[in-house]
Design a protein around this motif. Structure first.
Motif: not given
Length: 101
Positions: A50-65
């Motif tokens: 889950p830490a990797a998921i959160v870091c990845g999501w924040l690194a993506m800018g919190r969006s899929w676009a």
């Protein structure tokens, strides 16, 4: 002598004091996410996934676009896989017949 209402430092949110959220911060989060995901395959996958998921999501800018950096997507995908593997392993370890009960 400065009075209590008039500080000499200026406004703390002035243009020069804020940082951009597009530069090395996102790249660092993506690398931290990949490291957490890879380490999670060996130890504490239920925490590091889950830490990797959160870091990845924040690194993506919190969006899929928009454009997605590759390390951020790798961190997100490996974090999901890591979390699922850890959850299956924990469910299998808690079932009868494996020495727990």
């Amino acid at each position: 002598m400065a009075s209590f209402g008039q500080g000499s430092r200026g406004h703390p949110r002035s243009r020069g004091r804020t940082w951009s959220r597009t530069g090395p911060d996102r790249a660092t989060l993506a690398v931290v996410g990949v490291v957490c995901a890879v380490a999670g395959f060996f130890v504490l996958g239920i925490v590091l996934g889950p830490a990797a998921i959160v870091c990845g999501w924040l690194a993506m800018g919190r969006s899929w676009a928009g454009p997605r950096p590759v390390p951020a997507v790798v961190a997100l995908v490996l974090g999901v896989i890591d979390t699922l593997v850890a959850a299956v392993w924990l469910a299998g370890a808690a079932s009868p017949g494996y020495g727990m009960f």
